[in-house]
Design a protein around this motif. Structure first.
Motif, short mmCIF file in Angstrom:
data_model
loop_
_atom_site.label_atom_id
_atom_site.label_comp_id
_atom_site.label_asym_id
_atom_site.label_seq_id
_atom_site.Cartn_x
_atom_site.Cartn_y
_atom_site.Cartn_z
N ALA A 111 39.39 -60.46 -135.04
CA ALA A 111 40.30 -61.45 -134.45
C ALA A 111 39.70 -62.16 -133.24
CB ALA A 111 41.62 -60.78 -134.06
N MET A 112 38.73 -61.54 -132.58
CA MET A 112 38.15 -62.19 -131.40
C MET A 112 37.44 -63.49 -131.76
SD MET A 112 34.64 -60.25 -130.20
CE MET A 112 35.24 -58.59 -130.31
N ALA A 113 37.04 -63.66 -133.00
CA ALA A 113 36.37 -64.88 -133.44
C ALA A 113 37.35 -65.93 -133.94
CB ALA A 113 35.36 -64.56 -134.54
N SER A 114 38.63 -65.63 -133.84
CA SER A 114 39.66 -66.54 -134.35
C SER A 114 40.06 -67.54 -133.27
CB SER A 114 40.88 -65.71 -134.79
OG SER A 114 41.86 -66.56 -135.31
N ARG A 115 39.74 -68.80 -133.52
CA ARG A 115 40.11 -69.83 -132.54
C ARG A 115 41.40 -70.51 -133.00
NH1 ARG A 115 35.23 -73.66 -130.95
NH2 ARG A 115 35.23 -74.14 -133.17
N SER A 116 42.38 -70.50 -132.12
CA SER A 116 43.63 -71.21 -132.36
C SER A 116 44.08 -71.77 -131.02
CB SER A 116 44.69 -70.28 -132.96
OG SER A 116 44.96 -69.23 -132.07
N LEU A 117 44.93 -72.79 -131.08
CA LEU A 117 45.24 -73.53 -129.87
C LEU A 117 46.56 -74.26 -130.04
CD1 LEU A 117 44.07 -74.88 -127.18
CD2 LEU A 117 43.05 -76.57 -128.69
N ALA A 118 47.29 -74.40 -128.95
CA ALA A 118 48.47 -75.27 -128.93
C ALA A 118 48.41 -76.09 -127.65
CB ALA A 118 49.76 -74.45 -128.99
N PHE A 119 48.85 -77.35 -127.75
CA PHE A 119 48.81 -78.22 -126.58
C PHE A 119 49.74 -79.41 -126.76
CE2 PHE A 119 45.41 -79.73 -129.37
CZ PHE A 119 45.55 -81.10 -129.35
N PHE A 120 50.01 -80.08 -125.65
CA PHE A 120 50.71 -81.36 -125.66
C PHE A 120 49.70 -82.45 -125.36
CE2 PHE A 120 54.41 -78.67 -124.86
CZ PHE A 120 55.33 -79.24 -125.72
N THR A 121 49.89 -83.60 -125.99
CA THR A 121 49.07 -84.77 -125.71
C THR A 121 49.72 -85.56 -124.58
OG1 THR A 121 50.24 -86.20 -127.26
CG2 THR A 121 48.38 -84.90 -128.14
N GLU A 122 49.04 -86.58 -124.10
CA GLU A 122 49.59 -87.43 -123.04
C GLU A 122 50.94 -88.04 -123.42
OE1 GLU A 122 48.83 -88.11 -119.88
OE2 GLU A 122 47.09 -86.78 -119.93
N ASP A 123 51.11 -88.39 -124.70
CA ASP A 123 52.39 -88.98 -125.11
C ASP A 123 53.30 -87.95 -125.79
OD1 ASP A 123 50.65 -88.93 -127.24
OD2 ASP A 123 51.18 -90.90 -127.99
N ASP A 124 53.16 -86.70 -125.34
CA ASP A 124 54.10 -85.61 -125.65
C ASP A 124 54.14 -85.16 -127.10
OD1 ASP A 124 54.78 -85.52 -122.96
OD2 ASP A 124 56.40 -86.96 -123.20
N LYS A 125 53.07 -85.37 -127.85
CA LYS A 125 52.97 -84.76 -129.18
C LYS A 125 52.65 -83.29 -128.97
CE LYS A 125 52.99 -88.76 -131.33
NZ LYS A 125 54.25 -89.27 -131.80
N LEU A 126 53.30 -82.43 -129.72
CA LEU A 126 52.99 -81.01 -129.71
C LEU A 126 52.03 -80.74 -130.85
CD1 LEU A 126 53.38 -78.08 -128.77
CD2 LEU A 126 55.52 -78.03 -130.11
N VAL A 127 50.88 -80.14 -130.55
CA VAL A 127 49.84 -79.93 -131.55
C VAL A 127 49.52 -78.43 -131.63
CG1 VAL A 127 47.45 -80.45 -132.21
CG2 VAL A 127 48.84 -82.20 -131.06
#
Length: 158
Positions: A111-127
């Motif tokens: 699992a340490m090699a598992s890259r995942s991410l969540a973020f908001f963009t400048e115009d508030d898109k949730l990714v």
């Protein structure tokens, strides 16, 4: 907790070997979303290439939430993280941390090699940026994304 918010979701699969018919992870995400009465605006597949990923984001930009799968590994060809870096206005670090914790419970130290991410963009898109396996997207969708998606959007809109 489902709120009165109406959310639309775009799905972007990043793969050099998949298309819409063979993209099981994208199909899994779409099925889970529709099973929870959320709206999928579109589902597309692009190659694991920075320009192609940017183009995919542009095509899906009308959605409130974008979920990607694939291209997050450690191979030199996996460039999803590098492609999305310029889009990050505010990262949600707990998402990747919890994803790896849940993965660790199932697959151990891989699992340490598992890259995942969540973020908001400048115009508030949730990714949400997820690995490409169907198991990984199912884990993320059911244990992290669906339980928190409305809360995250509400917090951002404060």
């Amino acid at each position: 907790m489902k709120e009165e918010l109406t959310l639309s979701i775009g799905i972007l699969t990043i793969s050099d070997t998949r298309n819409l018919l063979t993209d099981l992870s994208g199909q899994t995400i779409e099925q889970i979303i529709t099973d929870h009465q959320l709206t999928v605006t579109d589902r597309i597949v692009v190659s694991d290439d920075v320009e192609a990923i940017h183009s995919g984001f542009e095509q899906l930009w009308g959605a409130d939430v974008l979920i990607t799968s694939g291209g997050t590994g450690l191979a030199k060809r996996d460039v999803t993280f590098e492609a999305v870096q310029p889009l990050i206005a505010q990262e949600i670090p707990g998402f990747g941390e919890f994803f790896r914790l849940l993965s660790f419970k199932e697959i151990g130290t891989h699992a340490m090699a598992s890259r995942s991410l969540a973020f908001f963009t400048e115009d508030d898109k949730l990714v949400f940026v997820l690995p490409g396996s169907t198991h990984a997207v199912t884990l993320a969708m059911k244990q992290l994304i669906l339980p928190e998606i409305y809360h995250l959007i509400k917090e951002r809109r404060k």
